[in-house]
Motif scaffolding. Sequence first.
Motif, PDB file in Angstrom:
ATOM      1  N   UNK A 131       0.814  -1.223   0.000  1.00 25.62           N
ATOM      2  CA  UNK A 131       0.000   0.000   0.000  1.00 25.62           C
ATOM      3  C   UNK A 131       0.845   1.269   0.000  1.00 25.62           C
ATOM      4  N   UNK A 132       1.904   1.392   0.813  1.00 26.82           N
ATOM      5  CA  UNK A 132       2.720   2.619   0.728  1.00 26.82           C
ATOM      6  C   UNK A 132       3.339   2.835  -0.654  1.00 26.82           C
ATOM      7  N   UNK A 133       3.762   1.776  -1.305  1.00 27.69           N
ATOM      8  CA  UNK A 133       4.329   1.890  -2.646  1.00 27.69           C
ATOM      9  C   UNK A 133       3.250   2.281  -3.652  1.00 27.69           C
ATOM     10  N   UNK A 134       2.060   1.750  -3.443  1.00 31.72           N
ATOM     11  CA  UNK A 134       0.923   2.097  -4.278  1.00 31.72           C
ATOM     12  C   UNK A 134       0.607   3.586  -4.174  1.00 31.72           C
ATOM     13  N   UNK A 135       0.563   4.091  -2.945  1.00 33.39           N
ATOM     14  CA  UNK A 135       0.289   5.514  -2.747  1.00 33.39           C
ATOM     15  C   UNK A 135       1.364   6.388  -3.371  1.00 33.39           C
ATOM     16  N   UNK A 136       2.622   5.955  -3.245  1.00 34.61           N
ATOM     17  CA  UNK A 136       3.726   6.731  -3.831  1.00 34.61           C
ATOM     18  C   UNK A 136       3.609   6.775  -5.350  1.00 34.61           C
ATOM     19  N   UNK A 137       3.230   5.660  -5.971  1.00 30.78           N
ATOM     20  CA  UNK A 137       3.078   5.629  -7.427  1.00 30.78           C
ATOM     21  C   UNK A 137       1.930   6.523  -7.880  1.00 30.78           C
ATOM     22  N   UNK A 138       0.851   6.541  -7.114  1.00 27.16           N
ATOM     23  CA  UNK A 138      -0.279   7.417  -7.439  1.00 27.16           C
ATOM     24  C   UNK A 138       0.134   8.879  -7.325  1.00 27.16           C
ATOM     25  N   UNK A 139       0.810   9.224  -6.233  1.00 25.59           N
ATOM     26  CA  UNK A 139       1.215  10.613  -6.011  1.00 25.59           C
ATOM     27  C   UNK A 139       2.196  11.097  -7.080  1.00 25.59           C
ATOM     28  N   UNK A 140       3.003  10.169  -7.627  1.00 26.33           N
ATOM     29  CA  UNK A 140       4.026  10.550  -8.604  1.00 26.33           C
ATOM     30  C   UNK A 140       3.550  10.384 -10.046  1.00 26.33           C
ATOM     31  N   UNK A 141       2.269  10.075 -10.261  1.00 26.61           N
ATOM     32  CA  UNK A 141       1.776   9.887 -11.625  1.00 26.61           C
ATOM     33  C   UNK A 141       2.097  11.119 -12.473  1.00 26.61           C
ATOM     34  N   UNK A 142       2.826  10.959 -13.568  1.00 27.96           N
ATOM     35  CA  UNK A 142       3.364  12.128 -14.279  1.00 27.96           C
ATOM     36  C   UNK A 142       2.361  12.905 -15.115  1.00 27.96           C
ATOM     37  N   UNK A 143       1.168  12.378 -15.352  1.00 31.50           N
ATOM     38  CA  UNK A 143       0.200  13.076 -16.213  1.00 31.50           C
ATOM     39  C   UNK A 143      -1.033  13.471 -15.409  1.00 31.50           C
ATOM     40  N   UNK A 144      -0.795  14.233 -14.339  1.00 35.11           N
ATOM     41  CA  UNK A 144      -1.872  14.653 -13.446  1.00 35.11           C
ATOM     42  C   UNK A 144      -2.119  16.156 -13.499  1.00 35.11           C
ATOM     43  N   UNK A 145      -1.578  16.832 -14.494  1.00 29.72           N
ATOM     44  CA  UNK A 145      -1.850  18.252 -14.622  1.00 29.72           C
ATOM     45  C   UNK A 145      -3.174  18.503 -15.321  1.00 29.72           C
ATOM     46  N   UNK A 146      -3.773  19.663 -15.074  1.00 28.29           N
ATOM     47  CA  UNK A 146      -5.032  19.999 -15.738  1.00 28.29           C
ATOM     48  C   UNK A 146      -4.833  19.954 -17.245  1.00 28.29           C
ATOM     49  N   UNK A 147      -5.775  19.337 -17.921  1.00 26.78           N
ATOM     50  CA  UNK A 147      -5.693  19.211 -19.365  1.00 26.78           C
ATOM     51  C   UNK A 147      -4.850  18.051 -19.847  1.00 26.78           C
ATOM     52  N   UNK A 148      -4.304  17.245 -18.924  1.00 23.90           N
ATOM     53  CA  UNK A 148      -3.451  16.127 -19.328  1.00 23.90           C
ATOM     54  C   UNK A 148      -4.238  14.965 -19.901  1.00 23.90           C
ATOM     55  N   UNK A 149      -5.491  14.822 -19.479  1.00 22.78           N
ATOM     56  CA  UNK A 149      -6.299  13.665 -19.893  1.00 22.78           C
ATOM     57  C   UNK A 149      -6.587  13.720 -21.388  1.00 22.78           C
ATOM     58  N   UNK A 150      -6.375  12.586 -22.050  1.00 20.50           N
ATOM     59  CA  UNK A 150      -6.732  12.432 -23.465  1.00 20.50           C
ATOM     60  C   UNK A 150      -7.484  11.112 -23.583  1.00 20.50           C
ATOM     61  N   UNK A 151      -8.717  11.159 -24.065  1.00 15.46           N
ATOM     62  CA  UNK A 151      -9.553   9.964 -24.066  1.00 15.46           C
ATOM     63  C   UNK A 151      -8.954   8.837 -24.895  1.00 15.46           C
ATOM     64  N   UNK A 152      -8.291   9.169 -26.005  1.00 16.76           N
ATOM     65  CA  UNK A 152      -7.660   8.162 -26.863  1.00 16.76           C
ATOM     66  C   UNK A 152      -6.541   8.819 -27.652  1.00 16.76           C
ATOM     67  N   UNK A 153      -5.360   8.225 -27.731  1.00 22.85           N
ATOM     68  CA  UNK A 153      -4.987   6.905 -27.184  1.00 22.85           C
ATOM     69  C   UNK A 153      -4.562   6.946 -25.725  1.00 22.85           C
ATOM     70  N   UNK A 154      -4.464   8.120 -25.123  1.00 20.21           N
ATOM     71  CA  UNK A 154      -4.067   8.275 -23.736  1.00 20.21           C
ATOM     72  C   UNK A 154      -3.244   9.548 -23.583  1.00 20.21           C
ATOM     73  N   UNK A 155      -2.976   9.915 -22.338  1.00 16.99           N
ATOM     74  CA  UNK A 155      -3.219   9.201 -21.077  1.00 16.99           C
ATOM     75  C   UNK A 155      -4.652   9.374 -20.569  1.00 16.99           C
TER      76      UNK A 155
END
Length: 245
Positions: A131-155
């Motif tokens: 779980x601590x490693x899971x939380x760290x990976x979530x917190x460090x997700x590199x495409x979490x800025x506003x406007x980063x989401x792209x429905x296809x092909x990603x992220x």
Amino acid sequence: MKAALRALVLAFAVCFLLPVAGATLWWVAQDRPDGWRTADWGPSGVLPAASATPEAAIHVLAARTGGLKGAASVHSWLVWKAAGAGDWTRADVVGWGRPVRLDAYAADGRWYSNDPFVVGSVTGARAADLIPRLRAAIDAYPWNGEGSYVIWPGPNSNSFLAHVLREVPQIGVALPPNAVGKDWLGPGLGAVRDAGGDIHLSAWGLAGFSLGPRTGVEVNLLGQTFGLDLVHPALKLPAVGRVGS
């Protein structure tokens, strides 16, 4: 040369076009809500209450998404709890604002009225360690800025889950073949070998290949996957999902 080309076209039709066409015909025959406002987002009962689960647990869940894209793709998310915790924590990505959200929906909530299913789980002391490693990976997700989401092909939401599962491969879960966006490794050409020994190759998330104990053998094309799970024998079909264990 022509024979080889015909063989490639036939393989593409059998492995990709036919499963997608079949899933689409099935999907359009389903009774679905008109949109997100009329959809049911409430708890599905797939998971027990956190208070009834004393040990630590991590679950990967997925459900068909809304609209016509539900014929070809699922939305996936993570749920976990520490030992003795009275509540589940949920993490997934949405398409507005800062993509990564915690507890925006019920832990096992329906997605566009579609019941979720458990893709894989880890429980007990192993989950507590991860779980601590899971939380760290979530917190460090590199495409979490506003406007980063792209429905296809990603992220997108599945790109997020696939990233976390590559960062913490000890969870031992591979996303379903119809988790569109899971093969997106970043813009351009990408190659990753995760700590679990799986190799992932991708060209803009549009074409790629994965090989390893967690993913088996996968050919990725336009967000869909055809492949084989060798550890837990199953056929992976585009749009359809896993056929087998």
